[in-house]
Design a protein around this motif. Structure first.
Motif, short mmCIF file in Angstrom:
data_model
loop_
_atom_site.label_atom_id
_atom_site.label_comp_id
_atom_site.label_asym_id
_atom_site.label_seq_id
_atom_site.Cartn_x
_atom_site.Cartn_y
_atom_site.Cartn_z
N PHE A 1 -50.96 2.11 21.08
CA PHE A 1 -49.93 1.13 21.38
C PHE A 1 -49.90 0.03 20.32
O PHE A 1 -48.83 -0.45 19.95
CB PHE A 1 -50.16 0.54 22.77
CG PHE A 1 -49.94 1.51 23.89
CD1 PHE A 1 -48.69 1.67 24.45
CD2 PHE A 1 -50.98 2.28 24.38
CE1 PHE A 1 -48.47 2.57 25.48
CE2 PHE A 1 -50.78 3.18 25.41
CZ PHE A 1 -49.52 3.33 25.96
N VAL A 2 -51.07 -0.36 19.84
CA VAL A 2 -51.12 -1.37 18.78
C VAL A 2 -50.49 -0.82 17.50
O VAL A 2 -49.69 -1.50 16.83
CB VAL A 2 -52.58 -1.80 18.53
CG1 VAL A 2 -52.64 -2.81 17.38
CG2 VAL A 2 -53.18 -2.40 19.80
N ASP A 3 -50.83 0.42 17.15
CA ASP A 3 -50.26 1.04 15.95
C ASP A 3 -48.74 1.22 16.09
O ASP A 3 -48.01 1.06 15.11
CB ASP A 3 -50.92 2.39 15.69
CG ASP A 3 -52.39 2.25 15.32
OD1 ASP A 3 -52.78 1.13 14.91
OD2 ASP A 3 -53.13 3.24 15.46
N ALA A 4 -48.28 1.55 17.31
CA ALA A 4 -46.85 1.72 17.52
C ALA A 4 -46.10 0.41 17.32
O ALA A 4 -44.96 0.39 16.84
CB ALA A 4 -46.58 2.28 18.91
N LEU A 5 -46.74 -0.69 17.68
CA LEU A 5 -46.10 -2.00 17.52
C LEU A 5 -46.08 -2.46 16.08
O LEU A 5 -45.17 -3.19 15.66
CB LEU A 5 -46.82 -3.04 18.39
CG LEU A 5 -46.57 -2.97 19.89
CD1 LEU A 5 -47.51 -3.92 20.62
CD2 LEU A 5 -45.13 -3.31 20.21
N THR A 6 -47.09 -2.08 15.30
CA THR A 6 -47.24 -2.61 13.95
C THR A 6 -46.73 -1.67 12.86
O THR A 6 -46.42 -2.12 11.76
CB THR A 6 -48.71 -2.94 13.68
OG1 THR A 6 -49.51 -1.74 13.88
CG2 THR A 6 -49.20 -4.03 14.61
N ARG A 7 -46.65 -0.37 13.12
CA ARG A 7 -46.24 0.58 12.08
C ARG A 7 -44.78 0.37 11.70
O ARG A 7 -44.40 0.54 10.54
CB ARG A 7 -46.49 2.02 12.55
CG ARG A 7 -46.32 3.05 11.44
CD ARG A 7 -46.60 4.45 11.95
NE ARG A 7 -46.52 5.45 10.91
CZ ARG A 7 -47.53 5.85 10.16
NH1 ARG A 7 -48.75 5.32 10.36
NH2 ARG A 7 -47.38 6.76 9.23
N ILE A 8 -43.94 0.03 12.67
CA ILE A 8 -42.54 -0.33 12.42
C ILE A 8 -42.30 -1.71 13.00
O ILE A 8 -43.15 -2.27 13.70
CB ILE A 8 -41.57 0.69 13.03
CG1 ILE A 8 -41.68 0.67 14.56
CG2 ILE A 8 -41.81 2.09 12.49
CD1 ILE A 8 -40.63 1.52 15.27
N ASP A 9 -41.14 -2.26 12.70
CA ASP A 9 -40.77 -3.56 13.28
C ASP A 9 -40.29 -3.33 14.71
O ASP A 9 -39.10 -3.44 15.02
CB ASP A 9 -39.69 -4.21 12.42
CG ASP A 9 -39.37 -5.63 12.88
OD1 ASP A 9 -40.14 -6.18 13.70
OD2 ASP A 9 -38.33 -6.17 12.45
#
Length: 278
Positions: A59-67
């Motif tokens: 979930f953290v990666d999903a929030l940070t990988r794209i805007d």
């Protein structure tokens, strides 16, 4: 209750439970994938055991990988624009069909209802050509125009709802000197809160979950979260990263579920009421 009716009720409950399980499988699968590691996905070791050691980092990666928040803001803006304008225009048209009389009114209403039978994908390419020729591709103006044009189902919803309001209220407003606009705004709209909430919820959900129109009419910079979720989580080979896509999907559908849980009684009441009145 007789034994036969008890058996019938038991079969009904069994059918409902099976239906819930069937419709719940995709949501359970998405949650399991969102909490799994890439190794578990590649090894096919996807099970409820993943919940024992959930990979919250997805979930953290999903929030940070794209805007993610930026695309969510675009989706929220378009959904609010469409829901507000569609509700306002559909309510006004539905009021006209329900309370005003004019030659050819029934035929025109039948035409509006008939447009519900046309698949949206059948008009997608002509719509793109039209908006392209007038220079609206890449902007949010198509959603504004769609909102101002109203929605056939919502027009039907408001028409059915306004038809149930007693004629005495309309006559009292006319005797007091109110015109049609004032009667609509001051008498009918305050009574239509369940229908308004239902219309807002439906139009908001339709726009929030739409993928085809944003992918066709918007650029990546100003597109919606649905398009970004499908196109933004790719590995070096251009393949989708399932764990991140699933985590983004969970966060993507969560607001709609929360909104529905808080407004379901208005939604169900309005839907049932509109279906009873013919």
């Amino acid at each position: 209750m007789t034994q036969q009716s008890q058996k019938a009720s038991a079969w009904v409950y069994i059918f409902v439970i099976l239906a819930i399980a069937l419709f719940g499988i995709p949501f359970i699968w998405i949650i399991l994938v969102a909490l799994a590691t890439p190794a578990q996905i590649s090894d096919g070791a996807l099970s409820l055991l993943n919940l024992a050691k959930p990979a919250w980092s997805n979930f953290v990666d999903a929030l940070t990988r794209i805007d993610f928040l930026g695309f969510a803001r675009n989706s929220l803006l378009l959904s609010l624009i469409t829901s507000v304008l569609s509700t306002a225009s559909s309510a006004f048209v539905g009021f006209a069909f329900a309370r005003m009389r004019a030659p050819g009114q029934r035929a025109l209403f039948n035409v509006v209802i008939a447009t519900m039978m046309i698949p949206a994908i059948a008009t997608l390419i002509p719509t793109y050509v039209l908006f392209s020729r007038i220079g609206l591709v890449g902007t949010y103006w198509p959603w504004v125009l769609w909102g101002l044009a109203g929605t056939p189902y919502l027009i039907f919803l408001f028409r059915q709802f306004f038809s149930t309001i007693p004629l005495e209220l309309e006559d009292a407003a006319i005797i007091d000197g109110a015109g049609w606009i004032r009667t609509f705004v001051q008498v009918f709209l305050p009574l239509a809160r369940p229908a308004i909430l239902t219309s807002m919820l439906l139009s908001f959900t339709w726009t929030w979950g739409d993928y085809l129109a944003p992918s066709l009419l918007l650029n990546y910079d100003n597109t919606t979260l649905s398009v970004a979720t499908a196109a933004g989580y790719l590995d070096a080979h251009g393949s989708g990263i399932l764990t991140l896509q699933a985590a983004a999907a969970v966060m993507y559908i969560a607001p709609i579920i929360v909104i529905f849980l808080f407004t379901q009684r208005y939604f169900m009441g309005s839907a049932v009421g509109s279906s009873v009145k013919g």
